[in-house]
Design a protein around this motif. Structure first.
Motif: not given
Ligand code: URA
Length: 221
Positions: A181-186
């Motif tokens: 998944x993705x969080x703030x581009x990470x």
């Protein structure tokens, strides 16, 4: 020397430093800017946490629990909140669940000092109850800044509270476990919390699959 001359000299020095950093970066050296920004940034966040009164948990905690491990780590583990042992020592994941997390990290061929470990909440909820939504809201900004500054390649959320806090949903952990998944581009990969594994050892098999996936991603540099 006149003020104008000093100013000119200072601007000259700044220009020299800038072109030096540019040159270093061109030859692949990232650490000058990264290390400076990282350390200063995290110590500022730590300082703010250590005087935080944004929710009532600061009144019942023994210690604020900020982080453990490397501030330039490629892998970051995010747990839920400090428990009794963490509250006493001021270090995340040092109790029974923490010992299991340390074993998981070592099974990946890493040491605790190679990864960054923190929690959604920086203060222990009394009696180890689950974090309340308003506590997560009050504390989440610190975690977002930790992620931004450490800038890991992979964030591994441990358990439903970390995953839900970062995804901002109440999705069950079983639905997102092992998913990229993705969080703030990470890149973010949730897995089960080590405390759950202590209660349900057969689930270690699935967690190991998730950790192997993370190891593969980390090795692809
Ligand atoms: N559980 C967590 O989520 N975090 C800790 O630091 C310890 C136990």
């Amino acid at each position: 020397m006149s003020i104008n001359e000093s100013r000119k000299e200072l601007l000259g020095i700044i220009k020299d430093v800038k072109s030096y950093v540019k040159l270093e970066k061109k030859s692949g050296v990232e650490y000058i800017a990264a290390a400076g920004k990282g350390r200063a940034g995290l110590s500022e966040v730590r300082k703010e946490v250590f005087s935080c009164k944004a929710c009532p948990l600061h009144k019942t905690k023994t210690n604020y629990v900020f982080s453990d491990g490397s501030e330039t780590a490629k892998l970051m583990f995010v747990g839920e909140a400090p428990g009794a042992d963490e509250d006493l020592q001021g270090v995340p994941f040092v109790g029974r669940a923490g010992q299991l997390l340390t074993k998981m990290i070592e099974a990946m061929g890493l040491k605790r000092r190679d990864v960054y470990i923190c929690n959604v909440l920086k203060c222990r909820p009394p009696g180890n109850r689950s974090p309340l939504p308003e506590e997560v809201r009050a504390c989440k900004g610190y975690l977002v800044r930790q992620i931004d500054i450490v800038s890991p390649k992979v964030i591994c959320c441990l358990g439903k509270h970390a995953a839900q806090a970062l995804l901002d949903t109440d999705v069950p952990i079983t639905k997102v476990r092992g998913k990229e998944m993705e969080f703030n581009g990470k890149l973010m990969i949730p897995t089960y919390h080590p405390a759950y594994l202590l209660r349900n050892p057969p689930a270690k098999k699935e967690v190991w699959e998730d950790l192997k996936k993370i190891m593969k991603i980390l090795s692809e540099d």
